[in-house]
Design an enzyme around this catalytic site. Sequence first.
Site, PDB file in Angstrom:
ATOM      1  N   GLU A 115      -2.781   1.319  13.875  1.00  0.00           N
ATOM      2  CA  GLU A 115      -1.423   1.744  13.540  1.00  0.00           C
ATOM      3  C   GLU A 115      -1.073   3.134  14.047  1.00  0.00           C
ATOM      4  OE1 GLU A 115      -0.505   2.675   9.388  1.00  0.00           O
ATOM      5  OE2 GLU A 115      -2.576   2.123   8.903  1.00  0.00           O
TER       6      GLU A 115
ATOM      7  N   SER B 178       4.468   4.602   2.736  1.00  0.00           N
ATOM      8  CA  SER B 178       4.066   4.497   1.328  1.00  0.00           C
ATOM      9  C   SER B 178       3.253   5.711   0.945  1.00  0.00           C
ATOM     10  CB  SER B 178       3.255   3.220   1.103  1.00  0.00           C
ATOM     11  OG  SER B 178       4.025   2.084   1.431  1.00  0.00           O
TER      12      SER B 178
ATOM     13  N   SER C  64       0.298  10.257   6.473  1.00  0.00           N
ATOM     14  CA  SER C  64      -0.744  10.644   7.413  1.00  0.00           C
ATOM     15  C   SER C  64      -0.207  11.749   8.303  1.00  0.00           C
ATOM     16  CB  SER C  64      -1.178   9.458   8.291  1.00  0.00           C
ATOM     17  OG  SER C  64      -2.038   8.585   7.588  1.00  0.00           O
TER      18      SER C  64
ATOM     19  N   ARG D  93      -6.424  12.644  13.277  1.00  0.00           N
ATOM     20  CA  ARG D  93      -5.793  12.646  11.957  1.00  0.00           C
ATOM     21  C   ARG D  93      -6.326  13.844  11.196  1.00  0.00           C
ATOM     22  NH1 ARG D  93      -6.303  10.966   6.591  1.00  0.00           N
ATOM     23  NH2 ARG D  93      -4.409  10.036   5.704  1.00  0.00           N
TER      24      ARG D  93
END
Length: 472
Positions: free
Chosen positions: A240, A294, A297, A309
């Site tokens: 993703e 939701s 990141s 990340r």
Amino acid sequence: MIAVYGLTAAGPGSAMDSEPVVNGYHGGGSQEAEEGEMKCGSAGRPSAPLPRHKPASGSGIEPGWAAGGKDAVPGSSSSSRQPAQQQQQQQQQQQQQQQQQRREAAKKNRPPFPWFGMDIGGTLVKLVYFEPKDITTEEEQEEVENLRSIRKYLTSNVAYGSTGIRDVHLELKDLTICGRKGNLHFIRFPTQNMPAFIQMGKAKHFSSLHTTLCATGGGAYKFEPDLRTIANLQLRKLDELDCLIHGMMYIDAMGFNGCAECYYFQQPTDPERCQKMTCALDNPYPLLLVNIGSGVSILAVYSKDNYKRVTGTSLGGGTFLGLCCLLTGCSTFEEALEMASLGESTKVDKLVRDIYGGDYDRFGLPGWAVASSFGNMMSKEKREAVSKEDLARATLVSITNNIGSIARMCALNENINRVVFVGNFLRINTLSMKLLAYALDYWSKGQLKGFFMEHEGYFGAVGALLELFNSV
């Protein structure tokens, strides 16, 4: 000790197959037509001009002479034009064959229609669909019924059932992808309705189109068994965050129907003069990418394929909606935002001035800054005085302030001064966008700048769509 950061919110066969399907269209008709042309070229007329000094085999006719015999005069009006007419016909035939070859080669280098990309998130499913607008008459005649049905269903509706929405205002028009020209549509529906989507795919015989469904997000893993067993769909799962970055950079490069995709708020600390300004992400790297779905990141992006990340937080858009449902009785994101727009968070939060009576001058903390989110709700009297709208506004401010605080610290640690906020939490959420822009500018003394994107929550799905063409 006072924890202070927040701001009040003021303001998806071979040639010997009998009926191959290529690009979603039956290939039998075009193959038969091609074979017919080849037969016509060999039996109906010479496949190359005949030499003038040699008669055609078995014909008894010398080219350039009349058919009446050897005493006929060269250059008669009908026979003298035969070589030129034959050459012209042969050139036209060659051009048609070349065009057919180019079409077949192009078909082999791109996936069959329909072209989809999906991002199955924790709260929302985002779907992008490419609608070809350059369909030829031949293609339209050969288009299989299932494909036609899906195309018309998706493009003739703006709502699907009670919860599926096509964001018409985000549609990208006259886009060229993989050699085809068309429009890109953006569709969303709650993740809780994925079972209904799978049943629809089964009912419309989606699997008969022999396409691969490229999907990203956690739901690509969660719903894969049902997609395979119920709808008989072949699923290609994609990372993703890769899809997010590739999708965002692609849309930014393409632009938004002649306008820029990216924008920022000029003078965000001045509510009276604050205004939205469009811009392009020229030389975008490095940038800090904050994806608010939701959860959240945060990525440090140094190039299209070089990123990491940095961190994240569980307090995101899902938290906002979940708390608003508990505190106010609302049931949708739109309801929650509407209530928040009417409320006043300062009745719920404890501010610096509620503790100090004014500013905390030594550390430059203004009195209006939030010292404790929901801090005033310790008082029964104040609990009784607040409205549901106030609670919704305070929830929005708390979640937004927390995201902004973490983003600011990450930007400083990574030595990056450009922060791009994306994700469906920002959909129709101007309150949070302005608050994030304000926070970055104010607390960094103008060193950090917040950017936003028009297609905020769809970049993962766009990235998945782009991967479809890499699978050919």
